[in-house]
Design an enzyme around this catalytic site. Sequence first.
Site, mmCIF file in Angstrom:
data_model
loop_
_atom_site.group_PDB
_atom_site.id
_atom_site.type_symbol
_atom_site.label_atom_id
_atom_site.label_comp_id
_atom_site.label_asym_id
_atom_site.label_seq_id
_atom_site.Cartn_x
_atom_site.Cartn_y
_atom_site.Cartn_z
ATOM 1 N N CYS A 179 0.806 -1.230 0.000
ATOM 2 C CA CYS A 179 0.000 0.000 0.000
ATOM 3 C C CYS A 179 0.841 1.283 0.000
ATOM 4 O O CYS A 179 0.537 2.229 -0.726
ATOM 5 C CB CYS A 179 -0.956 -0.004 1.184
ATOM 6 S SG CYS A 179 -0.235 -0.644 2.701
ATOM 7 N N LYS A 188 10.298 -3.099 0.971
ATOM 8 C CA LYS A 188 9.258 -3.275 -0.061
ATOM 9 C C LYS A 188 9.161 -1.997 -0.891
ATOM 10 O O LYS A 188 9.010 -2.043 -2.114
ATOM 11 C CB LYS A 188 7.892 -3.551 0.587
ATOM 12 C CG LYS A 188 7.730 -4.954 1.131
ATOM 13 C CD LYS A 188 6.377 -5.077 1.827
ATOM 14 C CE LYS A 188 6.299 -6.381 2.609
ATOM 15 N NZ LYS A 188 5.066 -6.477 3.404
ATOM 16 N N HIS A 196 -2.947 6.135 4.490
ATOM 17 C CA HIS A 196 -1.528 6.369 4.745
ATOM 18 C C HIS A 196 -1.137 7.755 4.211
ATOM 19 O O HIS A 196 -1.585 8.167 3.129
ATOM 20 C CB HIS A 196 -0.666 5.337 4.005
ATOM 21 C CG HIS A 196 -0.786 3.932 4.527
ATOM 22 N ND1 HIS A 196 -1.380 3.615 5.730
ATOM 23 C CD2 HIS A 196 -0.352 2.752 3.995
ATOM 24 C CE1 HIS A 196 -1.318 2.301 5.910
ATOM 25 N NE2 HIS A 196 -0.705 1.758 4.878
ATOM 26 N N ASN A 246 -5.343 3.444 2.049
ATOM 27 C CA ASN A 246 -4.529 2.234 1.875
ATOM 28 C C ASN A 246 -5.373 1.006 1.571
ATOM 29 O O ASN A 246 -4.903 0.063 0.936
ATOM 30 C CB ASN A 246 -3.662 1.982 3.118
ATOM 31 C CG ASN A 246 -4.453 2.042 4.406
ATOM 32 O OD1 ASN A 246 -4.906 3.127 4.797
ATOM 33 N ND2 ASN A 246 -4.642 0.921 5.063
#
Length: 334
Positions: free
Chosen positions: A128, A212, A241, A314
């Site tokens: 996300c 990531k 987020h 997200n």
Amino acid sequence: MFDTVAVVGASGAVGQIIRQLLEERNFPARKFRFLASARSAGTPLTFKGEEHTFEELTQDCFGGVDLVIASTPDDIAAEYLPAAVDAGCKVIDESGYWRMKENVALVIPEINPQDALNAKGIIASPNCSTTQMVVALKPLHDFSPLKRVIVSTYQATSGAGVQGTADLHQGSASYLKNEPYEYKAFAHPIAFNAIPQIGSEKEHGYTSEELKMVYETRKIMGLPDLKVNPTCVRIPVANCHSETITVETESPISPEKARELFAAFPGITVVDDLKNGQYPLPSTCDGSDDVFIGRIRKDISCDNGLNFWCVSDNLRKGAATNAVQIAELLSENL
Ligand SMILES: NC(=O)c1ccc[n+]([C@@H]2O[C@H](COP(=O)([O-])OP(=O)(O)OC[C@H]3O[C@@H](n4cnc5c(N)ncnc54)[C@H](OP(=O)(O)O)[C@@H]3O)[C@@H](O)[C@H]2O)c1
């Protein structure tokens, strides 16, 4: 159109939004099935006004299914999704397990739709925090190539699933009553706090969530050497987020030009009026599919630097919306 679509992990935080989006966007299919763990099997749910029940995910549940949209923990995605591919299904996966594997397409439809169309096996949807950043980076990179990206995240508790949200609500209520609360999704209290660790420790003192953002960004953008420096922080916000992003580009991009580039890109909304206190907030972006950008300004510490603030839901663009957009892309190109 696909005949039968199976939503795997359909009871989870992301799975609930996938169900909602398939209804809202009237995704074309004749039959929908909803799978989760044995804990949920048999529980009723309503979809498009009709009664369904959750089925248990098993190795042989994919017969007759054309498209799987999965959002389960990594180990479940690892264990069950190969059976879906073997059964001939197109598979879109939200988990982190398959994203960086060779021959797995990692797709944001606004950025690399062709990778989804060319995919032979599983198509992964990114992390996300990566997705919203990459959507924001792409129009800048197309104008002037990126040299370096520095990002700090302020990540919502819904990113840790249904249990993350429960922990925020129950932990906050207990905190205010001065009662103890045992957190299940977080290693430290999240109520009235900020936790500078998401995921496990990896090389160079970075966390798995941070790496990531490095590796997935490079793969999606096709920029294997892009320099990305992330710090990921969990904060007591229920959903959406937020990220502060600083980019250094080969040639300068003025804030005015950046505003224009962002505004012209699909899926980005610019909210940028500091004088009047207007910028994206988690509370105003909640439930929207777009990536929202504000506080666009020159990085005064760097010649070709630009700073901005980026907020996105997200559970939507960071997860369910991206997966459903991939499904729509596949459906339109059958
Ligand atoms: N939350 C986010 O913002 C976000 C964003 C991007 C990607 N992701 C990824 O998406 C995935 C799902 O996240 P989430 O936040 O939706 O988590 P969640 O709320 O915990 O939901 C997990 C789902 O997986 C199912 N599941 C768990 N164990 C299972 C098992 N043994 N067999 C079959 N199904 C099982 C659960 O079913 P039961 O309800 O029956 O247990 C539930 O439907 C994770 O890989 C996560 O990293 C999440």
